[in-house]
Motif scaffolding. Structure first.
Motif, PDB file in Angstrom:
ATOM      1  N   SER A  34       0.825  -1.215   0.000  1.00 41.33           N
ATOM      2  CA  SER A  34       0.000   0.000   0.000  1.00 41.33           C
ATOM      3  C   SER A  34       0.858   1.264   0.000  1.00 41.33           C
ATOM      4  O   SER A  34       0.463   2.277  -0.567  1.00 41.33           O
ATOM      5  CB  SER A  34      -0.925   0.010   1.212  1.00 41.33           C
ATOM      6  N   ALA A  35       2.019   1.196   0.629  1.00 40.47           N
ATOM      7  CA  ALA A  35       2.905   2.356   0.705  1.00 40.47           C
ATOM      8  C   ALA A  35       3.789   2.499  -0.541  1.00 40.47           C
ATOM      9  O   ALA A  35       4.341   3.569  -0.791  1.00 40.47           O
ATOM     10  CB  ALA A  35       3.795   2.255   1.942  1.00 40.47           C
ATOM     11  N   TYR A  36       3.894   1.443  -1.333  1.00 37.71           N
ATOM     12  CA  TYR A  36       4.752   1.463  -2.518  1.00 37.71           C
ATOM     13  C   TYR A  36       4.189   2.440  -3.542  1.00 37.71           C
ATOM     14  O   TYR A  36       2.986   2.461  -3.808  1.00 37.71           O
ATOM     15  CB  TYR A  36       4.838   0.055  -3.126  1.00 37.71           C
ATOM     16  N   VAL A  37       5.055   3.256  -4.107  1.00 38.76           N
ATOM     17  CA  VAL A  37       4.634   4.208  -5.138  1.00 38.76           C
ATOM     18  C   VAL A  37       5.276   3.801  -6.453  1.00 38.76           C
ATOM     19  O   VAL A  37       6.504   3.737  -6.575  1.00 38.76           O
ATOM     20  CB  VAL A  37       5.027   5.654  -4.761  1.00 38.76           C
ATOM     21  N   MET A  38       4.443   3.505  -7.428  1.00 39.04           N
ATOM     22  CA  MET A  38       4.938   3.133  -8.757  1.00 39.04           C
ATOM     23  C   MET A  38       5.506   4.380  -9.444  1.00 39.04           C
ATOM     24  O   MET A  38       4.936   5.465  -9.333  1.00 39.04           O
ATOM     25  CB  MET A  38       3.818   2.519  -9.588  1.00 39.04           C
ATOM     26  N   THR A  39       6.631   4.195 -10.137  1.00 36.82           N
ATOM     27  CA  THR A  39       7.304   5.295 -10.834  1.00 36.82           C
ATOM     28  C   THR A  39       7.635   4.879 -12.261  1.00 36.82           C
ATOM     29  O   THR A  39       7.568   3.693 -12.604  1.00 36.82           O
ATOM     30  CB  THR A  39       8.628   5.657 -10.127  1.00 36.82           C
ATOM     31  N   GLU A  40       8.018   5.860 -13.048  1.00 38.27           N
ATOM     32  CA  GLU A  40       8.436   5.583 -14.424  1.00 38.27           C
ATOM     33  C   GLU A  40       9.642   4.636 -14.435  1.00 38.27           C
ATOM     34  O   GLU A  40       9.677   3.676 -15.218  1.00 38.27           O
ATOM     35  CB  GLU A  40       8.797   6.883 -15.152  1.00 38.27           C
ATOM     36  N   ALA A  41      10.615   4.891 -13.567  1.00 41.17           N
ATOM     37  CA  ALA A  41      11.803   4.040 -13.515  1.00 41.17           C
ATOM     38  C   ALA A  41      11.429   2.626 -13.075  1.00 41.17           C
ATOM     39  O   ALA A  41      11.933   1.645 -13.630  1.00 41.17           O
ATOM     40  CB  ALA A  41      12.847   4.639 -12.568  1.00 41.17           C
ATOM     41  N   GLY A  42      10.547   2.519 -12.095  1.00 39.38           N
ATOM     42  CA  GLY A  42      10.100   1.204 -11.640  1.00 39.38           C
ATOM     43  C   GLY A  42       9.368   0.455 -12.730  1.00 39.38           C
ATOM     44  O   GLY A  42       9.567  -0.757 -12.908  1.00 39.38           O
TER      45      GLY A  42
ATOM     46  N   MET B 207      16.222  -5.029 -10.839  1.00 35.31           N
ATOM     47  CA  MET B 207      15.322  -5.218  -9.702  1.00 35.31           C
ATOM     48  C   MET B 207      15.771  -6.430  -8.897  1.00 35.31           C
ATOM     49  O   MET B 207      16.408  -7.323  -9.438  1.00 35.31           O
ATOM     50  CB  MET B 207      13.878  -5.503 -10.157  1.00 35.31           C
ATOM     51  N   THR B 208      15.352  -6.457  -7.644  1.00 33.96           N
ATOM     52  CA  THR B 208      15.466  -7.686  -6.869  1.00 33.96           C
ATOM     53  C   THR B 208      14.160  -8.447  -7.074  1.00 33.96           C
ATOM     54  O   THR B 208      13.152  -7.877  -7.519  1.00 33.96           O
ATOM     55  CB  THR B 208      15.654  -7.393  -5.374  1.00 33.96           C
ATOM     56  N   THR B 209      14.171  -9.721  -6.738  1.00 30.09           N
ATOM     57  CA  THR B 209      12.927 -10.481  -6.865  1.00 30.09           C
ATOM     58  C   THR B 209      11.868  -9.926  -5.911  1.00 30.09           C
ATOM     59  O   THR B 209      10.690  -9.885  -6.249  1.00 30.09           O
ATOM     60  CB  THR B 209      13.148 -11.981  -6.611  1.00 30.09           C
ATOM     61  N   ARG B 210      12.278  -9.477  -4.733  1.00 28.47           N
ATOM     62  CA  ARG B 210      11.328  -8.884  -3.792  1.00 28.47           C
ATOM     63  C   ARG B 210      10.682  -7.635  -4.408  1.00 28.47           C
ATOM     64  O   ARG B 210       9.473  -7.456  -4.336  1.00 28.47           O
ATOM     65  CB  ARG B 210      12.010  -8.542  -2.472  1.00 28.47           C
ATOM     66  N   GLU B 211      11.487  -6.767  -5.010  1.00 21.13           N
ATOM     67  CA  GLU B 211      10.939  -5.568  -5.660  1.00 21.13           C
ATOM     68  C   GLU B 211       9.955  -5.956  -6.766  1.00 21.13           C
ATOM     69  O   GLU B 211       8.922  -5.309  -6.941  1.00 21.13           O
ATOM     70  CB  GLU B 211      12.059  -4.719  -6.257  1.00 21.13           C
ATOM     71  N   TYR B 212      10.289  -6.999  -7.505  1.00 19.28           N
ATOM     72  CA  TYR B 212       9.410  -7.458  -8.576  1.00 19.28           C
ATOM     73  C   TYR B 212       8.066  -7.906  -8.010  1.00 19.28           C
ATOM     74  O   TYR B 212       7.007  -7.553  -8.537  1.00 19.28           O
ATOM     75  CB  TYR B 212      10.081  -8.596  -9.362  1.00 19.28           C
ATOM     76  N   VAL B 213       8.093  -8.651  -6.925  1.00 19.63           N
ATOM     77  CA  VAL B 213       6.852  -9.120  -6.302  1.00 19.63           C
ATOM     78  C   VAL B 213       6.056  -7.940  -5.749  1.00 19.63           C
ATOM     79  O   VAL B 213       4.848  -7.854  -5.953  1.00 19.63           O
ATOM     80  CB  VAL B 213       7.144 -10.168  -5.209  1.00 19.63           C
ATOM     81  N   VAL B 214       6.725  -7.005  -5.078  1.00 17.95           N
ATOM     82  CA  VAL B 214       6.020  -5.843  -4.522  1.00 17.95           C
ATOM     83  C   VAL B 214       5.396  -5.020  -5.636  1.00 17.95           C
ATOM     84  O   VAL B 214       4.241  -4.585  -5.523  1.00 17.95           O
ATOM     85  CB  VAL B 214       6.958  -4.987  -3.632  1.00 17.95           C
ATOM     86  N   PHE B 215       6.122  -4.810  -6.729  1.00 18.34           N
ATOM     87  CA  PHE B 215       5.543  -4.067  -7.852  1.00 18.34           C
ATOM     88  C   PHE B 215       4.329  -4.821  -8.389  1.00 18.34           C
ATOM     89  O   PHE B 215       3.288  -4.216  -8.670  1.00 18.34           O
ATOM     90  CB  PHE B 215       6.578  -3.857  -8.964  1.00 18.34           C
TER      91      PHE B 215
ATOM     92  N   ALA C 290       9.111 -14.293  -3.377  1.00 18.54           N
ATOM     93  CA  ALA C 290      10.439 -13.955  -3.893  1.00 18.54           C
ATOM     94  C   ALA C 290      11.349 -15.185  -3.837  1.00 18.54           C
ATOM     95  O   ALA C 290      12.095 -15.448  -4.786  1.00 18.54           O
ATOM     96  CB  ALA C 290      11.036 -12.795  -3.101  1.00 18.54           C
ATOM     97  N   ALA C 291      11.256 -15.952  -2.758  1.00 26.38           N
ATOM     98  CA  ALA C 291      12.064 -17.166  -2.641  1.00 26.38           C
ATOM     99  C   ALA C 291      11.677 -18.187  -3.709  1.00 26.38           C
ATOM    100  O   ALA C 291      12.542 -18.886  -4.249  1.00 26.38           O
ATOM    101  CB  ALA C 291      11.909 -17.773  -1.242  1.00 26.38           C
ATOM    102  N   GLN C 292      10.394 -18.278  -4.028  1.00 24.73           N
ATOM    103  CA  GLN C 292       9.954 -19.212  -5.069  1.00 24.73           C
ATOM    104  C   GLN C 292      10.535 -18.804  -6.421  1.00 24.73           C
ATOM    105  O   GLN C 292      10.982 -19.650  -7.192  1.00 24.73           O
ATOM    106  CB  GLN C 292       8.429 -19.266  -5.130  1.00 24.73           C
ATOM    107  N   ILE C 293      10.533 -17.515  -6.697  1.00 26.96           N
ATOM    108  CA  ILE C 293      11.132 -17.039  -7.951  1.00 26.96           C
ATOM    109  C   ILE C 293      12.627 -17.324  -7.942  1.00 26.96           C
ATOM    110  O   ILE C 293      13.190 -17.808  -8.929  1.00 26.96           O
ATOM    111  CB  ILE C 293      10.861 -15.533  -8.158  1.00 26.96           C
ATOM    112  N   ASP C 294      13.286 -17.037  -6.813  1.00 30.38           N
ATOM    113  CA  ASP C 294      14.727 -17.273  -6.712  1.00 30.38           C
ATOM    114  C   ASP C 294      15.078 -18.739  -6.959  1.00 30.38           C
ATOM    115  O   ASP C 294      16.154 -19.043  -7.468  1.00 30.38           O
ATOM    116  CB  ASP C 294      15.243 -16.856  -5.332  1.00 30.38           C
ATOM    117  N   ALA C 295      14.173 -19.631  -6.596  1.00 31.58           N
ATOM    118  CA  ALA C 295      14.423 -21.063  -6.750  1.00 31.58           C
ATOM    119  C   ALA C 295      14.251 -21.552  -8.191  1.00 31.58           C
ATOM    120  O   ALA C 295      14.721 -22.634  -8.535  1.00 31.58           O
ATOM    121  CB  ALA C 295      13.494 -21.860  -5.833  1.00 31.58           C
ATOM    122  N   ALA C 296      13.591 -20.782  -9.022  1.00 31.61           N
ATOM    123  CA  ALA C 296      13.377 -21.183 -10.414  1.00 31.61           C
ATOM    124  C   ALA C 296      14.628 -20.851 -11.223  1.00 31.61           C
ATOM    125  O   ALA C 296      15.079 -19.704 -11.230  1.00 31.61           O
ATOM    126  CB  ALA C 296      12.170 -20.455 -10.996  1.00 31.61           C
TER     127      ALA C 296
END
Length: 160
Positions: free
Chosen positions: A32-40, A91-99, A73-79
């Motif tokens: 909820s606090a995450y703000v989507m940006t052009e760079a993101g 991006m990190t996998t965590r950032e990808y999931v949050v986005f 994120a751990a599931q993605i990291d395991a693939a």
């Protein structure tokens, strides 16, 4: 995009609908606090394109509807190759999931607004405006996600 990534997004929607504690947990507050940006968006789009090109990361079992951001994120990291595809986009996998969660949450808020004429009170207005501005980008990302379904169709065609 592979079914693996699609399953993550689908599991988020299920978790939101099934868990009353969902709106109060740490992950939800973070999203909820995450703000989507052009760079993101640029990094997310590149990561999504990279993931779509990674063989055998998709068409896997869907993620549990109880998974946290860390678990997903751990599931993605395991693939094999998936984490590298995301990191290559900056991006990190965590950032990808949050986005991804933020995109889903904002999309639901926009849909709710379109249905009722009112924006949900807990919607992140900056993300709603960003989401509306980038509708064409969301459509393009959705088009990338269709690859796994066509693979399933080709398997069915071989049996006919």
């Amino acid at each position: 995009m592979t079914r693996f990534v699609l399953s993550i997004v689908a599991s988020l929607a299920i978790a939101a609908a099934q868990s009353p504690a969902f709106a109060q947990d740490r992950d939800t507050r973070e999203v909820s606090a995450y703000v989507m940006t052009e760079a993101g968006l640029a990094r997310y789009t590149q990561a999504t394109e990279n993931l779509a090109a990674v063989p055998d990361t998709g068409c896997a079992d869907s993620a549990s509807d109880e998974m946290s951001i860390d678990d997903q994120a751990a599931q993605i990291d395991a693939a094999p190759g998936a984490a590298a595809a995301i990191r290559a986009a900056g991006m990190t996998t965590r950032e990808y999931v949050v986005f991804s969660w933020s995109l889903l949450q904002t999309g639901l808020a926009v849909w709710g607004q379109e249905q009722s004429g009112k924006l949900p009170a807990d919607a992140n207005k900056a993300n709603v405006d960003f989401y509306k501005k980038h509708r064409a980008d969301w459509a393009r990302l959705e088009a990338m996600k269709s690859g796994c379904d066509s693979d399933d169709d080709s398997e069915d065609d071989g049996e006919n």
